[in-house]
Design a protein around this motif. Sequence first.
Motif, PDB file in Angstrom:
ATOM      1  N   ARG A 185      41.067  68.213  17.556  1.00 61.45           N
ATOM      2  CA  ARG A 185      41.941  67.817  16.449  1.00 61.45           C
ATOM      3  C   ARG A 185      42.189  68.987  15.511  1.00 61.45           C
ATOM      4  O   ARG A 185      43.282  69.148  14.961  1.00 61.45           O
ATOM      5  N   ALA A 186      41.207  69.881  15.345  1.00 56.16           N
ATOM      6  CA  ALA A 186      41.409  71.068  14.525  1.00 56.16           C
ATOM      7  C   ALA A 186      42.433  71.998  15.170  1.00 56.16           C
ATOM      8  O   ALA A 186      43.294  72.573  14.494  1.00 56.16           O
ATOM      9  N   ALA A 187      42.351  72.141  16.501  1.00 57.25           N
ATOM     10  CA  ALA A 187      43.303  72.996  17.214  1.00 57.25           C
ATOM     11  C   ALA A 187      44.715  72.438  17.115  1.00 57.25           C
ATOM     12  O   ALA A 187      45.677  73.189  16.911  1.00 57.25           O
ATOM     13  N   VAL A 188      44.849  71.121  17.259  1.00 56.65           N
ATOM     14  CA  VAL A 188      46.165  70.493  17.157  1.00 56.65           C
ATOM     15  C   VAL A 188      46.774  70.735  15.778  1.00 56.65           C
ATOM     16  O   VAL A 188      47.984  70.958  15.644  1.00 56.65           O
ATOM     17  N   LEU A 189      45.946  70.732  14.753  1.00 52.42           N
ATOM     18  CA  LEU A 189      46.434  70.940  13.387  1.00 52.42           C
ATOM     19  C   LEU A 189      46.722  72.409  13.085  1.00 52.42           C
ATOM     20  O   LEU A 189      47.342  72.712  12.069  1.00 52.42           O
ATOM     21  N   ALA A 191      33.550  75.835  22.235  1.00 49.93           N
ATOM     22  CA  ALA A 191      34.622  76.353  21.380  1.00 49.93           C
ATOM     23  C   ALA A 191      35.527  77.311  22.137  1.00 49.93           C
ATOM     24  O   ALA A 191      36.760  77.237  22.025  1.00 49.93           O
ATOM     25  N   ASN A 192      34.934  78.217  22.901  1.00 50.61           N
ATOM     26  CA  ASN A 192      35.745  79.179  23.653  1.00 50.61           C
ATOM     27  C   ASN A 192      36.702  78.473  24.605  1.00 50.61           C
ATOM     28  O   ASN A 192      37.871  78.855  24.746  1.00 50.61           O
ATOM     29  N   ALA A 193      36.196  77.448  25.279  1.00 49.79           N
ATOM     30  CA  ALA A 193      37.039  76.718  26.238  1.00 49.79           C
ATOM     31  C   ALA A 193      38.141  75.945  25.531  1.00 49.79           C
ATOM     32  O   ALA A 193      39.298  75.947  25.961  1.00 49.79           O
ATOM     33  N   LEU A 194      37.795  75.293  24.439  1.00 48.56           N
ATOM     34  CA  LEU A 194      38.757  74.425  23.748  1.00 48.56           C
ATOM     35  C   LEU A 194      39.871  75.206  23.066  1.00 48.56           C
ATOM     36  O   LEU A 194      40.993  74.709  22.919  1.00 48.56           O
ATOM     37  N   PHE A 195      39.571  76.431  22.635  1.00 49.82           N
ATOM     38  CA  PHE A 195      40.581  77.218  21.935  1.00 49.82           C
ATOM     39  C   PHE A 195      41.183  78.313  22.810  1.00 49.82           C
ATOM     40  O   PHE A 195      41.836  79.227  22.305  1.00 49.82           O
TER      41      PHE A 195
END
Length: 327
Positions: free
Chosen positions: A246-250, A266-270
């Motif tokens: 949700r932080a990345a989407v924002l 974190a590395n994978a998600l971003f």
Amino acid sequence: MSFTVVEPATARLNRSELAVPASNYRFIEKAADSAADVVFLDLEDAVAPDDKAQARKNVVKALNEIDFGKRTLSLRINGLDTPYMYRDVVDVIEQGGERLDLIMIPKVGTYADVYALDMLVTQVEDAIGRDKRLGFELIIETALGMANVDEIAAASARNESLHFGVADYAASTKARTTNIGGPNPLYGVLTDAAVAGASRDFHWGDMWHYAIARMVVAARAAGIRPVDGPFGDIRDAEGYRAQANRAAVLGCEGKWAIHPSQIELANALFTPSEEEIARAEAILSAMQQAKREGKGAVTLDGRLIDIASIKQAEVLVDKARQIAEAG
């Protein structure tokens, strides 16, 4: 586009930011071998008052003796309202050589807080002839800081990123929670009784949505990186993923890791997926073709592609390039 041009901060990978208590030298050594994009050595919340002086010495020793590789290295100093802050700045800059990249300023409340640190850091750098100018990371973790977030984000040319400190922010706003990030079962709404009747549904909400969205806007308007802060339950990988997504989407570029197990998450998600990168490269290719043909916009797979699409694609491709260069 506005006539006011916002200059972007120094480009750095900021997918994962590992918090390391500087009172534990072994943890610092392990952090140097981690996969974190950014490591911040913490002299503030993670260090007891009696350990502050030794933690500061540990930082100086680490900066001079440990190879941190290509990763960005930051130092979280103590707050401006403490008797430790000035010595954190002076000792580490004077004795720590050129390896340190950033200073993280906690609980920033006003423009003047950043100005004061800028003045002190500049004086110390100039006095010793430091070649590399230090950047600033700023944590928004109080109601005062959020109220002044626009001015804070633009307070210094050293500013590189804004971070959301959820735990202290919750305490500052007297929010009814003791969690460090994550959802709250009381924060939600029921579907309308007149429509749903007896089968009303309860919809959970994100009680931190406003704070993060507000921080992202302030950061992007100032040309600096927005980064989401800690998620306290290190056993809950799925919860961490949900909060990071949700932080990345924002619009956030990364998230803190308060435990090494959260770095890989974190590395994978971003990191943009292969599909996203391929799509972005196709957009840039299509627009190059359109430019050669004198067109301002084209369609790709049935969707309109224009200047805004190019900017979005360039961001993804540039992020992929940074990740590849980091190895």
